[in-house]
Design a protein around this motif. Structure first.
Motif, PDB file in Angstrom:
ATOM      1  N   TYR A  32       0.786  -1.224   0.000  1.00 21.33           N
ATOM      2  CA  TYR A  32       0.000   0.000   0.000  1.00 21.33           C
ATOM      3  C   TYR A  32       0.823   1.282   0.000  1.00 21.33           C
ATOM      4  O   TYR A  32       0.307   2.347  -0.278  1.00 21.33           O
ATOM      5  CB  TYR A  32      -0.946   0.006   1.205  1.00 21.33           C
ATOM      6  N   GLY A  33       2.096   1.199   0.368  1.00 27.82           N
ATOM      7  CA  GLY A  33       2.933   2.393   0.377  1.00 27.82           C
ATOM      8  C   GLY A  33       2.831   3.220   1.640  1.00 27.82           C
ATOM      9  O   GLY A  33       3.546   4.207   1.786  1.00 27.82           O
ATOM     10  N   LYS A  34       1.954   2.842   2.577  1.00 26.50           N
ATOM     11  CA  LYS A  34       1.823   3.579   3.830  1.00 26.50           C
ATOM     12  C   LYS A  34       3.048   3.315   4.696  1.00 26.50           C
ATOM     13  O   LYS A  34       3.557   2.197   4.730  1.00 26.50           O
ATOM     14  CB  LYS A  34       0.570   3.113   4.562  1.00 26.50           C
ATOM     15  N   THR A  35       3.522   4.332   5.409  1.00 31.10           N
ATOM     16  CA  THR A  35       4.676   4.170   6.277  1.00 31.10           C
ATOM     17  C   THR A  35       4.306   3.304   7.472  1.00 31.10           C
ATOM     18  O   THR A  35       3.355   3.596   8.199  1.00 31.10           O
ATOM     19  CB  THR A  35       5.186   5.540   6.759  1.00 31.10           C
ATOM     20  N   VAL A  36       5.060   2.237   7.675  1.00 31.18           N
ATOM     21  CA  VAL A  36       4.819   1.296   8.754  1.00 31.18           C
ATOM     22  C   VAL A  36       6.010   1.337   9.700  1.00 31.18           C
ATOM     23  O   VAL A  36       7.164   1.319   9.267  1.00 31.18           O
ATOM     24  CB  VAL A  36       4.645  -0.139   8.205  1.00 31.18           C
ATOM     25  N   VAL A  37       5.730   1.395  11.010  1.00 34.23           N
ATOM     26  CA  VAL A  37       6.780   1.418  12.014  1.00 34.23           C
ATOM     27  C   VAL A  37       6.934   0.012  12.579  1.00 34.23           C
ATOM     28  O   VAL A  37       5.979  -0.564  13.095  1.00 34.23           O
ATOM     29  CB  VAL A  37       6.445   2.396  13.155  1.00 34.23           C
ATOM     30  N   THR A  38       8.132  -0.546  12.457  1.00 40.30           N
ATOM     31  CA  THR A  38       8.420  -1.836  13.070  1.00 40.30           C
ATOM     32  C   THR A  38       9.461  -1.621  14.159  1.00 40.30           C
ATOM     33  O   THR A  38      10.382  -0.821  13.996  1.00 40.30           O
ATOM     34  CB  THR A  38       8.956  -2.856  12.041  1.00 40.30           C
ATOM     35  N   THR A  39       9.297  -2.311  15.264  1.00 40.91           N
ATOM     36  CA  THR A  39      10.209  -2.180  16.391  1.00 40.91           C
ATOM     37  C   THR A  39      10.894  -3.514  16.632  1.00 40.91           C
ATOM     38  O   THR A  39      10.252  -4.550  16.681  1.00 40.91           O
ATOM     39  CB  THR A  39       9.449  -1.764  17.662  1.00 40.91           C
ATOM     40  N   LYS A  40      12.214  -3.464  16.766  1.00 39.93           N
ATOM     41  CA  LYS A  40      12.989  -4.655  17.082  1.00 39.93           C
ATOM     42  C   LYS A  40      13.720  -4.420  18.392  1.00 39.93           C
ATOM     43  O   LYS A  40      14.259  -3.338  18.626  1.00 39.93           O
ATOM     44  CB  LYS A  40      13.987  -4.950  15.967  1.00 39.93           C
ATOM     45  N   ARG A  41      13.720  -5.430  19.247  1.00 38.24           N
ATOM     46  CA  ARG A  41      14.372  -5.311  20.557  1.00 38.24           C
ATOM     47  C   ARG A  41      15.667  -6.113  20.550  1.00 38.24           C
ATOM     48  O   ARG A  41      15.676  -7.278  20.158  1.00 38.24           O
ATOM     49  CB  ARG A  41      13.428  -5.824  21.639  1.00 38.24           C
ATOM     50  N   TYR A  42      16.739  -5.469  20.996  1.00 39.10           N
ATOM     51  CA  TYR A  42      18.057  -6.094  21.042  1.00 39.10           C
ATOM     52  C   TYR A  42      18.504  -6.216  22.489  1.00 39.10           C
ATOM     53  O   TYR A  42      18.329  -5.280  23.276  1.00 39.10           O
ATOM     54  CB  TYR A  42      19.095  -5.258  20.289  1.00 39.10           C
ATOM     55  N   LYS A  43      19.127  -7.347  22.838  1.00 32.98           N
ATOM     56  CA  LYS A  43      19.805  -7.478  24.125  1.00 32.98           C
ATOM     57  C   LYS A  43      21.205  -6.912  23.919  1.00 32.98           C
ATOM     58  O   LYS A  43      21.926  -7.341  23.023  1.00 32.98           O
ATOM     59  CB  LYS A  43      19.892  -8.945  24.537  1.00 32.98           C
ATOM     60  N   VAL A  44      21.583  -5.941  24.755  1.00 32.18           N
ATOM     61  CA  VAL A  44      22.817  -5.187  24.551  1.00 32.18           C
ATOM     62  C   VAL A  44      23.669  -5.246  25.807  1.00 32.18           C
ATOM     63  O   VAL A  44      23.168  -5.104  26.930  1.00 32.18           O
ATOM     64  CB  VAL A  44      22.487  -3.714  24.204  1.00 32.18           C
ATOM     65  N   GLU A  53      16.378   3.226  32.002  1.00 29.36           N
ATOM     66  CA  GLU A  53      15.232   3.177  31.105  1.00 29.36           C
ATOM     67  C   GLU A  53      14.948   4.571  30.559  1.00 29.36           C
ATOM     68  O   GLU A  53      14.986   5.550  31.290  1.00 29.36           O
ATOM     69  CB  GLU A  53      14.006   2.641  31.835  1.00 29.36           C
ATOM     70  N   GLY A  54      14.681   4.638  29.262  1.00 24.50           N
ATOM     71  CA  GLY A  54      14.377   5.911  28.619  1.00 24.50           C
ATOM     72  C   GLY A  54      15.577   6.581  27.983  1.00 24.50           C
ATOM     73  O   GLY A  54      15.425   7.545  27.236  1.00 24.50           O
ATOM     74  N   ASP A  55      16.783   6.102  28.254  1.00 25.10           N
ATOM     75  CA  ASP A  55      17.987   6.683  27.642  1.00 25.10           C
ATOM     76  C   ASP A  55      18.013   6.365  26.152  1.00 25.10           C
ATOM     77  O   ASP A  55      17.614   5.289  25.724  1.00 25.10           O
ATOM     78  CB  ASP A  55      19.259   6.110  28.273  1.00 25.10           C
ATOM     79  N   ARG A  56      18.478   7.328  25.370  1.00 20.16           N
ATOM     80  CA  ARG A  56      18.679   7.121  23.931  1.00 20.16           C
ATOM     81  C   ARG A  56      20.147   6.731  23.748  1.00 20.16           C
ATOM     82  O   ARG A  56      21.034   7.463  24.170  1.00 20.16           O
ATOM     83  CB  ARG A  56      18.354   8.403  23.194  1.00 20.16           C
ATOM     84  N   VAL A  57      20.393   5.568  23.130  1.00 15.29           N
ATOM     85  CA  VAL A  57      21.757   5.045  23.044  1.00 15.29           C
ATOM     86  C   VAL A  57      22.103   4.639  21.618  1.00 15.29           C
ATOM     87  O   VAL A  57      21.221   4.355  20.803  1.00 15.29           O
ATOM     88  CB  VAL A  57      21.957   3.820  23.973  1.00 15.29           C
ATOM     89  N   ARG A  58      23.401   4.636  21.340  1.00 17.88           N
ATOM     90  CA  ARG A  58      23.931   4.099  20.084  1.00 17.88           C
ATOM     91  C   ARG A  58      24.531   2.745  20.421  1.00 17.88           C
ATOM     92  O   ARG A  58      25.332   2.633  21.347  1.00 17.88           O
ATOM     93  CB  ARG A  58      24.985   5.031  19.507  1.00 17.88           C
ATOM     94  N   ILE A  59      24.127   1.706  19.677  1.00 19.97           N
ATOM     95  CA  ILE A  59      24.638   0.362  19.924  1.00 19.97           C
ATOM     96  C   ILE A  59      25.450  -0.104  18.724  1.00 19.97           C
ATOM     97  O   ILE A  59      25.210   0.326  17.598  1.00 19.97           O
ATOM     98  CB  ILE A  59      23.509  -0.641  20.263  1.00 19.97           C
ATOM     99  N   ARG A  60      26.428  -0.965  18.989  1.00 21.93           N
ATOM    100  CA  ARG A  60      27.354  -1.441  17.968  1.00 21.93           C
ATOM    101  C   ARG A  60      27.377  -2.965  17.994  1.00 21.93           C
ATOM    102  O   ARG A  60      27.387  -3.581  19.053  1.00 21.93           O
ATOM    103  CB  ARG A  60      28.747  -0.888  18.278  1.00 21.93           C
ATOM    104  N   GLU A  61      27.409  -3.563  16.810  1.00 20.47           N
ATOM    105  CA  GLU A  61      27.481  -5.017  16.708  1.00 20.47           C
ATOM    106  C   GLU A  61      28.847  -5.505  17.186  1.00 20.47           C
ATOM    107  O   GLU A  61      29.858  -4.856  16.963  1.00 20.47           O
ATOM    108  CB  GLU A  61      27.253  -5.439  15.259  1.00 20.47           C
ATOM    109  N   THR A  62      28.867  -6.655  17.847  1.00 23.79           N
ATOM    110  CA  THR A  62      30.100  -7.221  18.371  1.00 23.79           C
ATOM    111  C   THR A  62      30.034  -8.748  18.270  1.00 23.79           C
ATOM    112  O   THR A  62      29.042  -9.292  17.791  1.00 23.79           O
ATOM    113  CB  THR A  62      30.336  -6.769  19.830  1.00 23.79           C
ATOM    114  N   ARG A  63      31.066  -9.408  18.711  1.00 22.02           N
ATOM    115  CA  ARG A  63      31.079 -10.867  18.696  1.00 22.02           C
ATOM    116  C   ARG A  63      30.005 -11.381  19.649  1.00 22.02           C
ATOM    117  O   ARG A  63      29.568 -10.662  20.559  1.00 22.02           O
ATOM    118  CB  ARG A  63      32.446 -11.385  19.131  1.00 22.02           C
ATOM    119  N   PRO A  64      29.561 -12.615  19.508  1.00 25.43           N
ATOM    120  CA  PRO A  64      28.565 -13.158  20.431  1.00 25.43           C
ATOM    121  C   PRO A  64      29.091 -13.196  21.869  1.00 25.43           C
ATOM    122  O   PRO A  64      30.132 -13.759  22.141  1.00 25.43           O
ATOM    123  CB  PRO A  64      28.321 -14.578  19.909  1.00 25.43           C
TER     124      PRO A  64
END
Length: 96
Positions: A32-44, A53-64
């Motif tokens: 349909y072309g409508k903007t859809v918001v998807t949320t993904k949760r990461y364990k960091v 809680e509520g902090d805005r953070v930058r996360i970086r990929e790392t080894r498992p």
């Protein structure tokens, strides 16, 4: 290989050295072309337990680091410490 980075909001910090970060992705729907918001949760991984809680953070990929942790906190962009917690309503004010 470049390292992936995401920006999100901390939704839980109840674990030791781990926070849960929700990252929003806005994209148009294929049909349909409508903007859809998807949320993904990461364990960091949060080594010093700095995030709240509520902090805005930058996360970086790392080894498992564990079964579900593959990201680490790169930096805290914005702290949520300026927010006030809501005060509970007492029963006396409800009766008046």
């Amino acid at each position: 290989m470049t390292t992936k980075e995401r920006i999100g909001v901390v939704v839980s910090n109840k674990m030791q050295k781990t926070v849960v970060v929700a990252v929003e992705n806005r994209a148009p729907s294929r049909k349909y072309g409508k903007t859809v918001v998807t949320t993904k949760r990461y364990k960091v991984h949060d080594e010093n337990n700095d995030c709240n809680e509520g902090d805005r953070v930058r996360i970086r990929e790392t080894r498992p680091l564990s079964k579900q942790k593959r990201w680490e906190v790169a930096s805290i962009i914005e702290s949520a410490s300026g927010q006030k917690a809501p005060e509970p309503i007492s029963s006396e004010t409800e009766q008046s």
